[in-house]
Design an enzyme around this catalytic site. Structure first.
Site, mmCIF file in Angstrom:
data_model
loop_
_atom_site.group_PDB
_atom_site.id
_atom_site.type_symbol
_atom_site.label_atom_id
_atom_site.label_comp_id
_atom_site.label_asym_id
_atom_site.label_seq_id
_atom_site.Cartn_x
_atom_site.Cartn_y
_atom_site.Cartn_z
ATOM 1 N N HIS A 16 0.869 -1.177 0.143
ATOM 2 C CA HIS A 16 0.163 0.038 0.023
ATOM 3 C C HIS A 16 0.834 1.273 -0.097
ATOM 4 O O HIS A 16 0.822 2.086 -0.794
ATOM 5 C CB HIS A 16 -0.749 0.098 1.190
ATOM 6 C CG HIS A 16 -1.947 -1.087 1.142
ATOM 7 N ND1 HIS A 16 -3.477 -0.734 1.208
ATOM 8 C CD2 HIS A 16 -1.858 -2.193 0.933
ATOM 9 C CE1 HIS A 16 -4.204 -1.493 1.117
ATOM 10 N NE2 HIS A 16 -3.395 -2.658 0.946
ATOM 11 N N ASP A 117 -5.130 6.102 2.065
ATOM 12 C CA ASP A 117 -5.206 4.817 1.825
ATOM 13 C C ASP A 117 -6.732 4.230 1.722
ATOM 14 O O ASP A 117 -7.727 4.945 2.441
ATOM 15 C CB ASP A 117 -4.449 4.014 2.915
ATOM 16 C CG ASP A 117 -4.447 2.608 2.465
ATOM 17 O OD1 ASP A 117 -3.482 2.052 1.952
ATOM 18 O OD2 ASP A 117 -5.517 1.834 3.173
ATOM 19 N N SER A 277 4.251 -10.131 0.114
ATOM 20 C CA SER A 277 5.035 -9.880 1.623
ATOM 21 C C SER A 277 4.639 -10.481 2.659
ATOM 22 O O SER A 277 5.239 -10.736 3.573
ATOM 23 C CB SER A 277 5.099 -8.308 1.755
ATOM 24 O OG SER A 277 3.732 -8.036 1.562
ATOM 25 N N TRP A 347 14.745 -19.846 -2.860
ATOM 26 C CA TRP A 347 15.226 -18.736 -2.105
ATOM 27 C C TRP A 347 14.493 -18.384 -0.840
ATOM 28 O O TRP A 347 13.248 -18.383 -0.744
ATOM 29 C CB TRP A 347 15.071 -17.628 -3.376
ATOM 30 C CG TRP A 347 16.083 -16.570 -2.608
ATOM 31 C CD1 TRP A 347 15.507 -15.198 -1.972
ATOM 32 C CD2 TRP A 347 17.344 -16.233 -2.541
ATOM 33 N NE1 TRP A 347 16.432 -14.477 -1.566
ATOM 34 C CE2 TRP A 347 17.621 -15.020 -1.954
ATOM 35 C CE3 TRP A 347 18.281 -16.951 -2.732
ATOM 36 C CZ2 TRP A 347 18.944 -14.466 -1.712
ATOM 37 C CZ3 TRP A 347 19.965 -16.536 -2.861
ATOM 38 C CH2 TRP A 347 19.928 -15.579 -2.137
ATOM 39 N N ALA A 351 13.159 -11.682 -2.099
ATOM 40 C CA ALA A 351 13.781 -11.789 -3.396
ATOM 41 C C ALA A 351 13.667 -10.479 -4.186
ATOM 42 O O ALA A 351 12.511 -9.746 -3.858
ATOM 43 C CB ALA A 351 13.485 -12.917 -4.166
ATOM 44 N N HIS A 368 0.790 -14.744 -5.757
ATOM 45 C CA HIS A 368 -0.666 -14.566 -5.024
ATOM 46 C C HIS A 368 -1.391 -13.865 -5.550
ATOM 47 O O HIS A 368 -2.603 -13.641 -5.234
ATOM 48 C CB HIS A 368 -0.244 -14.392 -3.680
ATOM 49 C CG HIS A 368 0.340 -12.887 -3.504
ATOM 50 N ND1 HIS A 368 0.953 -12.169 -4.354
ATOM 51 C CD2 HIS A 368 -0.044 -11.935 -2.402
ATOM 52 C CE1 HIS A 368 1.507 -11.187 -3.853
ATOM 53 N NE2 HIS A 368 0.630 -10.868 -2.730
ATOM 54 N N ASN A 372 0.179 -5.193 -7.062
ATOM 55 C CA ASN A 372 1.650 -4.624 -7.270
ATOM 56 C C ASN A 372 2.388 -5.736 -8.014
ATOM 57 O O ASN A 372 2.976 -5.427 -9.105
ATOM 58 C CB ASN A 372 2.453 -4.207 -6.171
ATOM 59 C CG ASN A 372 1.760 -3.138 -5.438
ATOM 60 O OD1 ASN A 372 1.803 -2.090 -6.130
ATOM 61 N ND2 ASN A 372 1.126 -3.462 -4.331
ATOM 62 N N SER A 373 2.485 -7.217 -7.829
ATOM 63 C CA SER A 373 3.039 -8.136 -8.342
ATOM 64 C C SER A 373 2.499 -8.460 -9.744
ATOM 65 O O SER A 373 3.198 -8.502 -10.642
ATOM 66 C CB SER A 373 2.854 -9.538 -7.416
ATOM 67 O OG SER A 373 3.460 -9.326 -6.358
ATOM 68 N N GLU A 376 3.568 -5.461 -12.059
ATOM 69 C CA GLU A 376 5.269 -5.917 -12.417
ATOM 70 C C GLU A 376 4.973 -7.009 -13.478
ATOM 71 O O GLU A 376 6.070 -6.947 -14.426
ATOM 72 C CB GLU A 376 5.870 -6.197 -11.003
ATOM 73 C CG GLU A 376 6.104 -4.968 -9.935
ATOM 74 C CD GLU A 376 6.182 -5.306 -8.710
ATOM 75 O OE1 GLU A 376 6.559 -6.485 -8.456
ATOM 76 O OE2 GLU A 376 6.176 -4.636 -7.538
#
Ligand code: UPG
Length: 479
Positions: A16, A117, A277, A347, A351, A368, A372-373, A376
């Site tokens: 966030h 937020d 995260s 890992w 990462a 998941h 944001n993932s 990206e």
């Protein structure tokens, strides 16, 4: 005269905080860095992990050379009787309202806007009382925005639990949502999380505007529905500014060991598995993943981390709570690391995900589905297999597969902690990584298309670039 301040109230989790801060930095930079300044109101995060993460961000931004100030709010006592994660977050933030009011009222700079937020949406009242414009920052999808804005309407119209509804849940701008794909916080209508989401969706409507980390070309349906006033009959939603994708680039490490390992792999040959995260798995699930990776034969880079110390905190980029090389062997099937040596890397800690997704050796991403993932991944045209775990991720997975077409489906058992059998993961990875099936081919093609959509949107003349201009103008008018 001093540049008017954008005053930010982010939630402490990286997913966030960083996207809000990076988005507001874009506003700052759109005016050559002089039109606005940023003051970030910092709440004391509820966990030590999240605290050190926020402090690391603060140190990095202090060195950025931009006019970004950090204003620490007085500590408040966390609500001890909260039973749900989202309920806790919304209530904890809400308890800061008097301190936010004092901070705004006491600012030496003129205030252009209070940027909140999504969990802080009820604080639009604080801004209104002080005559300050308020913007909700949506760090998740346009689809989730459309869902939340429509939730108060659904609340009146549908008394039953969503999984008791015949057919699908109808949300303007979205394909019919299967009950199995509704976001976690609304799955149980008796839970306070549900009540909070109804309330938050309602309060979004009272903001001056909504800043969204998405792009028109990525999510045309939901954004058009919101802009067209279809979310709440008879009531126009605040203007939405889709200015994304905004990727936070503060934590790049291109010379990391994971990247070095990828350098030695052929193009598009590696499946990357990483779960945000906070994502982690029970030992039985770890064994299924390992079996799938062993059997499918593809190269893999698997981020395997342990539980964060608290359900309400974000994971630690320092990896302190996570498995070490020494105990990886205990978690994994006997001999797994030896048998997959050379074609796989496990890992055990944080990462450099952005650098990994940017690497040409990566051909697919089991994620998941945190937004944001996803952004990206799309930025680099990497197709996905979404494995939703919590928050709004089940809705994201549905959108990625059924609406955007950039992902292959992964069947999971939502009633069993989102359990995925080895054979199912093996099937999905094979399909994602170049199997003959139509699903994988479509996902790879669509992900490549969306890469262009993302980059065009933020380029000069693109839709997100234009939205950023409109937002900067609106903020100027409010200052
Ligand atoms: N990351 C790393 N390394 C890791 C793990 C994560 O760099 O080992 C980064 C990743 O690149 C990304 C961020 O951490 O930038 C994770 O963000 P996101 O994918 O959005 O996941 P969460 O942190 O889980 O985000 C929360 C919610 C998610 C929601 C998102 C935005 O869990 O469901 O979409 O916030 O609102």
């Amino acid at each position: 005269m001093a540049a008017p301040a954008l005053v930010l109230l982010p939630e402490w989790g990286s997913g966030h905080l960083m996207s809000m801060l990076e988005s507001c930095k874009r506003v700052l930079l759109s005016g050559g860095g002089k039109a606005f300044s940023i003051t970030l109101l910092v709440m004391r995060p509820p966990t030590a992990e999240a605290t050190s993460e926020v402090e690391a961000h603060a140190r990095r931004e202090a060195a950025s050379g931009l006019d970004i100030r950090f204003h620490r709010l007085p500590a408040v006592e966390p609500p001890a009787d909260a039973v749900g994660v989202e309920e806790f977050i919304a209530r904890y933030i809400g308890l800061h309202a008097p301190h936010v009011r004092d901070a705004l009222a006491g600012m030496a700079l003129p205030v252009a806007a209070l940027v909140l937020d999504m969990f802080a949406a009820p604080l639009v009242d604080v801004a209104r009382d002080l005559g300050v414009p308020s913007y909700v920052f949506m760090s998740s999808t346009g689809a989730m925005l459309a869902f939340m804005l429509h939730l108060p309407v659904l609340h009146e119209a549908v008394a039953a639990e969503f999984d008791e509804v015949e057919g699908a849940v109808e949300v303007p701008g979205l394909p019919p949502v299967p009950p199995a794909s509704v976001p976690c916080p609304v799955v149980d209508k008796k839970s306070p999380n549900y009540a909070w989401f109804v309330r938050l969706g309602d309060r979004f409507m009272d903001a001056t505007g909504i800043i969204a980390n998405t792009a028109e070309g990525l999510e045309p349906g939901p954004l058009a529905a919101v802009a067209g006033g279809r979310s709440v009959p008879g009531r126009a939603a605040p203007p939405v500014y889709p200015i994304g994708p905004v990727l936070s680039l503060g934590d790049r490490s291109p010379s990391h060991e994971c990247v070095g390992w990828l350098d030695a792999q052929p193009p598009a040959s590696v499946v990357f598995l990483c779960f945000g995260s906070m994502g982690w798995f029970e030992p039985a699930q770890v064994l299924e993943i390992a079996a799938a990776l062993e059997r499918c034969g593809h190269r893999f880079l698997w981020v395997l981390r342990g539980p964060p110390s608290s359900a309400t905190g974000a994971g630690a980029p320092d990896g302190s709570e996570h498995p070490t090389d020494a105990n990886l062997n205990e978690l994994l099937p006997e001999g797994f690391l030896e048998r997959t040596k050379g074609r796989g890397l496990v890992w055990p800690t944080w990462a450099p995900q952005k650098d990994i997704l940017a690497h040409p050796a990566v051909g697919g991403f089991v994620t998941h589905g945190g937004w944001n993932s996803v952004l990206e991944s799309l930025w680099h045209g990497v197709p996905m297999a979404p494995w939703p775990l919590y928050a709004e991720q089940h809705l994201n997975a549905f959108e990625l597969v059924a609406d955007m077409g950039v992902a292959v489906p992964l069947r999971l058992d939502r009633k069993r902690d989102n359990f995925v059998e080895a054979a199912e993961l093996e099937r999905a990875v094979r399909s994602l990584m170049g199997g003959e099936g139509e699903e994988g081919r479509r996902a790879r093609g669509k992900a490549a298309e969306m890469k262009a959509v993302c980059r065009d949107a933020v380029a000069e003349g693109g839709s997100s670039h234009a939205a950023l201009r409109r937002l900067a103008d609106a903020l100027h008018d409010g200052a």
